[in-house]
Design an enzyme around this catalytic site. Structure first.
Site, PDB file in Angstrom:
ATOM      1  N   GLU A  77      42.844  38.193  37.886  1.00  0.00           N
ATOM      2  CA  GLU A  77      42.096  37.466  38.924  1.00  0.00           C
ATOM      3  C   GLU A  77      42.881  37.693  40.196  1.00  0.00           C
ATOM      4  O   GLU A  77      44.073  37.377  40.259  1.00  0.00           O
ATOM      5  CB  GLU A  77      42.007  35.995  38.534  1.00  0.00           C
ATOM      6  N   CYS A 133      43.278  30.798  45.777  1.00  0.00           N
ATOM      7  CA  CYS A 133      42.300  31.852  45.525  1.00  0.00           C
ATOM      8  C   CYS A 133      40.905  31.395  45.932  1.00  0.00           C
ATOM      9  O   CYS A 133      40.043  32.218  46.221  1.00  0.00           O
ATOM     10  CB  CYS A 133      42.319  32.283  44.075  1.00  0.00           C
TER      11      CYS A 133
END
Lengths: 525, 525
Positions: free
Chosen positions: A265, A302
């Site tokens: 990710e 994120c």
């Protein structure tokens, strides 16, 4: 719990084979005691061998036992909540109150996965019963369940030192799947890592599990991570961090003699679209809410909403003003590491160089590695002409994009690469435009949010923290939420088995009480 | 249907840009009319662009419409059953009766996937309802469904020219998922490929679908395949064939700027273990059944049982004798291509060179490219010492492995690489040994068969045709069976959506009547 600085390989504490390191307090620039042991391929090999040895027993214990292990980890994490939050705060500069909440959330995640294990839906148990009379030839009994892929290597992130680290969702979901875990501790928070590692290690021992079910290794440079990804007994990898780091591990794993799945990710700017009616009705609220969420964790998230897009018109000035007001009021705060601070400075400069205008900045920083908040603006033509404006800036900066109309809004939406999330602020008159925007966003992200912000994130059954490249390396999976367990499962069919040899998930009397697909129909019998 | 030899790009017939080729009749060595158009990157680009254009509409049509398309393909395939079987027989040397059955099975598979589309379980619809009162902060409504990944490139196999080719499971499952498909036709059966391609093309037109939902391209050499794998609008790849071919495509796709999933099904020897009680009770039946299945399709099957393993003792001689009797009686038959015939000769020689002894062979071949059946034997020590003995020989040869005891049987089992299937022949007194063998096999294969043979294969809900590398490139998926659709699906969460904008699978009133996971519980409401 006194920190020893050791690595945790199976049930043992392992001292340094390659020197030691100390954590750095980013608020003061000074090292923090104690020294932490560094290892290399030898430690990786021991951890991977132990994980492989642990696999057969750990993969086969009852759901009750596996869930009890996860629950005990949660209990141990709760027991060290204050100590863990304080150490993590020292090592990251993040507020201790936020880290207490993060530790509680991490513990809760283990309890949620304990429930997932008990419910057993992840097995996907499926039975096609025998049809001895079928023409032209009989059908044999076929039964399918999903089982663990094998030992998993976990590379945690720097920015959430608990919930995306040693005791984060990757470890929880891999252990829930039945996979032994080898964590490479992040060197930005070695003390917090040891505390979490000892919590898991002690829970494994107290549950009587094979010691190889969990190990924590640490090393300088890339060598230890490469050794983990290369090790033939490691069967899957998870990573949270930068695009460069994630892709290096990904490509390396694909060049193994036997490629293995790497779920990395990596990067996302989480575009936030404000449609005209919503903009006119509450541009100020959206601008303020956007800036507030953008600044969480000093913009080191994120899911930070980094790009705010709207068509110039009623409400636009109010939205810009509200965002600017909050950004300009935000005091500079310590960033996670000196390296991250320096990259932030370079990347905001890059936005300028690409033609973005600074609308406002927060107050001048006081400390060396504090990040100064910043709001920039650019028009749609410039944004489309410079794709690099759509790249992530890790830190408390955001970009406002002023669009000429809905057509340009759709064109800009199509220009984005893969994202973890995208957001639409809409009122009812916007629904037709939203319906045109929706398929564009669906192709580019794993989560679409209406009238809220992507951060913070739920951890639930319907949670997806994933998306097309470069958000992740495989859009078919998620790293957060209950279905993140799917990354670590593979299906096996048992054909013509006597009941005596069938796994419990597939036994005829359904001893686990699972929902199963029998002859194409869901049943609980 | 008259063959034109064109490529099928969207609704058009496309003639050659890079010359033509003819199919070869492997029984006679003579070319067959007509000439088939060869293309390259330009044709790939047109097909991929059309597929991308088709994506939004095809991904959003109702389940009823998508299922009707799949049903119409099945009807069209049934309509050309005889013509297709005859052309495929000419091009492959396989018996026309077998190919009629294969064509019927392929049509049936489209109908099964139509049912999968109507049932809609593949969406994995999940709803975590809003909890406005939750502390410390409310939970928003989260809803998750799986949607299609995008256009898929399909590389079919040579050995089953219908069911693993243009109208095979890859195409059926990708279309079921909502993915437009671009097939690279296999040059060993271009005529059969065109017939199947026209059936799908005409079904798409008659259903009023965007023409880009299906294309068929063809080319000489590797260039066209590389162009497909490299094309930025292609979002997933499936391949069935050799380890070398599969890994070349896999590694290439991982080196794209944006890596994409490649599911390659490659190589398997499908080890067959006969445990002592079963061996003593019916060694002769097992030996005969093994040889019979091994010889199907002239041994050119991914599920061919290639290695038969048993402990020397009561029943062993009978098993060997029965297998040898059937193999020695099997007349040589035409292999798929001259290249496959030549590789078969080389590979059986390799088994000799590695120390295997020929027990028997079938009669001398009459035709140039006929494969002569062969049974070889080796002992367990030699087998363990020469890992290359465990590699696939594509063709009508099998290896018998004589083991010294159960300990060696388990050791040999551990020595296998990943497999599509493994088989145990067992009677009740063998169950304890089988329970020790089972976890070893689980780690190495996607299907374990008891007291039968892996080939032929069911196509059902519980079917898995997959396994750890090198059986496939990703053990988490299958290329056959209803869950093969999972390769082409990715999850998307819709957070805080008004019902007006929710996809049908997630709308509150459940218009599709799906099973959904609501607040962690399966429900049909």
């Amino acid at each position: 719990m006194a920190l020893t600085g050791d690595m945790l390989i199976g049930s043992s504490s392992t001292s340094a084979s390659q020197g030691t390191m100390k954590a750095l307090n980013p608020a003061t620039g000074r090292p923090i005691e104690p020294g932490f042991a560094l290892g290399g391929p030898a430690e990786v090999d021991r951890a991977a061998r132990l994980a492989d040895e642990a696999f057969d027993s750990y993969n086969r214990i009852s759901p009750h036992e596996r869930a009890a292990f996860l629950d005990l980890i949660a209990e141990r994490l709760d027991g060290i909540n204050e100590e863990l939050a304080e150490r993590a705060a020292l090592e990251t500069g993040l507020p201790v109150a936020q880290l207490r909440a993060e530790a509680a959330k991490a513990a809760g995640q283990f309890r949620q996965f304990a429930d997932v294990v008990r419910a057993g839906r992840f097995h996907g148990a499926t039975i096609d019963p025998a049809q001895p009379e079928r023409q032209p030839r009989p059908r044999m009994d076929h039964r399918m369940q999903k089982i663990a892929v094998g030992p998993v290597a976990v590379f945690g992130a720097s920015n959430f030192p608990i919930s995306y680290s040693v005791a984060g969702g990757d470890t929880a979901s891999a252990l829930a799947a039945g996979c032994p875990v080898v964590v490479k501790a992040h060197n930005a928070h070695p003390g917090a890592s040891e505390l979490m590692g000892r919590a898991i290690q002690s829970a494994a021992a107290d549950c009587g599990l094979h010691e190889g079910v969990f190990s924590l290794v640490r090393g300088a440079g890339n060598e230890i991570g490469e050794a983990l990804v290369d090790h033939p007994l490691i069967k899957a990898v998870t990573f949270t961090g930068s695009e460069g780091g994630g892709m290096a591990l990904y490509r390396r794993a694909q060049l193994r003699p036997d490629p293995i799945p790497v779920f990395a990710e990596m990067t996302s700017v989480n575009p936030t679209f404000v449609l005209p009616a919503a903009l006119a009705a509450r541009g100020d609220q959206v601008g303020d809410g956007f800036a507030e969420r953008m600044l969480v964790n000093v913009g080191q998230a994120c899911l930070k909403p980094a790009i705010l897009l709207a068509v110039d018109g009623p409400g636009y000035a109010e939205m810009r003003e509200a965002a600017a007001t909050r950004v300009s009021a935000m005091e500079a705060r310590t960033m996670l590491t000196p390296g991250i601070h320096d990259a932030y400075a370079r990347n905001t400069q890059r936005l300028h160089d690409l033609g973005a205008t600074t609308l406002t900045q927060g107050p001048e920083p006081q400390g060396a590695w504090e990040g100064r908040s910043q709001l920039l603006e650019v028009d749609g033509n410039r944004f489309l002409a410079s794709p690099a404006l759509a790249e992530e800036v890790f830190g408390p900066a955001a970009l406002l994009v002023r669009l000429s109309g809905i057509a340009q809004l759709l064109e800009v939406a199509r220009s984005f690469r893969g994202q973890l999330s995208a957001t639409m602020h809409i009122d009812e008159p916007d629904y037709d435009d939203a319906a045109r925007l929706l398929p564009i966003l669906e192709r580019r992200t794993g989560r679409i949010v209406v009238n809220a912000f992507a951060h913070p994130q739920e951890v639930g059954h319907a949670t997806i923290h994933g998306g097309p490249y470069p958000a992740t390396t495989d859009s078919r999976f998620t790293s957060v939420g209950m279905s993140s367990i799917d990354r670590f499962l593979r299906p096996v069919t048992y054909q013509g088995f006597p009941d005596a040899l069938l796994p419990d998930a597939l036994a005829t009397r359904n001893p686990l009480g699972l929902w199963r697909l029998i002859d194409g129909r869901m049943t609980h019998d």
